[in-house]
Scaffold this active site. Structure first.
Site, PDB file in Angstrom:
ATOM      1  N   GLU A   1      -2.359   2.065  10.845  1.00 30.36           N
ATOM      2  CA  GLU A   1      -1.614   2.035   9.585  1.00 30.36           C
ATOM      3  C   GLU A   1      -2.578   1.760   8.423  1.00 30.36           C
ATOM      4  OE1 GLU A   1       2.129  -0.573   7.742  1.00 30.36           O
ATOM      5  OE2 GLU A   1       0.990  -1.332   9.462  1.00 30.36           O
TER       6      GLU A   1
ATOM      7  N   LYS B   1       7.348   5.081   5.994  1.00 29.97           N
ATOM      8  CA  LYS B   1       7.803   3.906   6.749  1.00 29.97           C
ATOM      9  C   LYS B   1       9.205   3.476   6.309  1.00 29.97           C
ATOM     10  CE  LYS B   1       5.942  -0.647   8.138  1.00 29.97           C
ATOM     11  NZ  LYS B   1       4.781  -1.558   7.925  1.00 29.97           N
TER      12      LYS B   1
ATOM     13  N   CYS C   1       4.237   0.529  12.578  1.00 30.15           N
ATOM     14  CA  CYS C   1       4.185  -0.926  12.705  1.00 30.15           C
ATOM     15  C   CYS C   1       5.569  -1.566  12.899  1.00 30.15           C
ATOM     16  CB  CYS C   1       3.444  -1.509  11.496  1.00 30.15           C
ATOM     17  SG  CYS C   1       2.759  -3.162  11.806  1.00 30.15           S
TER      18      CYS C   1
END
Length: 282
Positions: A45, A115, A149
């Protein structure tokens, strides 16, 4: 389409705000992984930018459009080497800012995943939440689903992409010490409960007082850890997975006596409350 796919997870230490330096490192790692016969190469990331920004204003100058210079650069390397690459960066679109995983290959840009689940940490305090549902991308190396994540902490994310036909779930991440240890366990759980391959590419090192967990790993659809990185070194790990294994959800231990299918055996009619926002608890 080949059944066997070799995956590389590149565990690196991105340098905050050093885009050219980080991009050079990713190009060299891509060449090394391709030389080792990897088909899919995954970076952490925010591998292009670093993660611990102190404000939206500080982060914006380091964001790019998608497609943009970095996706074009890595796509050109993919065309040259015949590989696929997924890496983390910040995307700007008008006055919006997103934490993104970009997916490029020999054909160019395949996808940019924004995200969806944002922790109150690092640059995620200042970016906009993803505005698109989870998707699965059909490629010559399999059906690939992307998350980033904190997304892995929400089992619905992985399950949705499994139901959409994902063979491999790709997770660029920056797991910090203090939380990463537990989320690293969840990576294996997602592989087991969905019978999909999962690759987690984490970073190492420290940034503005935060240290990162490392232990990138590649887990196959049976839940076996094929490769596990160290907690503190920059390195590339590899794992070869079978697309056929992830596509056959029915597991037979003893024929006619002990058989499981965690997709077919679901009871969706019992799960409606999962999508009811009125049931959120603080």
């Amino acid at each position: 389409m080949a059944d066997k796919i070799k995956i590389a997870a590149v565990q690196m230490e991105p340098r905050l705000m050093k885009i050219e330096e980080n991009l050079d490192s990713m190009v060299e790692a891509t060449k090394q992984a391709a030389n080792d016969q990897a088909n899919l190469i995954v970076f952490p990331e925010c591998s292009l930018t670093g993660y611990i920004f102190s404000s939206r204003q500080e982060a914006l100058p380091f964001a790019e459009t998608i497609p943009g210079p970095s996706t074009e650069k890595l796509a050109s390397i993919c065309r040259e080497l015949g590989v696929y690459v997924i890496f983390g960066l910040l995307e700007k679109e008008n006055n919006r800012l997103f934490n993104v995983a970009a997916f490029v290959g020999p054909e160019g840009l395949i996808a940019g995943y924004r995200k969806n689940h944002l922790p109150f940490l690092g640059v995620d305090r200042f970016v906009d939440a993803g505005d698109k549902p989870f998707q699965v991308h059909q490629t010559p190396i399999g059906n690939i689903g992307l998350e980033i994540c904190y997304d892995i902490a929400f089992p619905e994310s992985s399950r949705v992409m499994t139901l959409l036909g994902a063979d491999i779930l790709v997770l660029p991440t920056n797991f910090p010490h203090g939380r990463g240890e537990k989320l690293n366990l969840v990576v294996s759980a997602r592989a087991i409960e969905n019978r999909v391959h999962v690759v987690s590419a984490d970073r190492v090192g420290s940034e503005r007082g935060y240290s990162f967990f490392g232990l990138s790993k590649i887990v196959d659809a049976s839940g076996e850890i094929l490769s596990l990185a160290s907690p503190d070194k920059e390195e590339i790990i590899y794992g070869e997975v079978s697309l056929d294994l992830s596509r056959h959800k029915h597991i037979t231990f003893i024929p006619g006596e002990w058989e499981l299918n965690q997709i077919k055996d679901r009871r969706p009619e019992l799960y409606g409350m999962i999508t009811n926002p009125d049931l959120n608890r603080t």
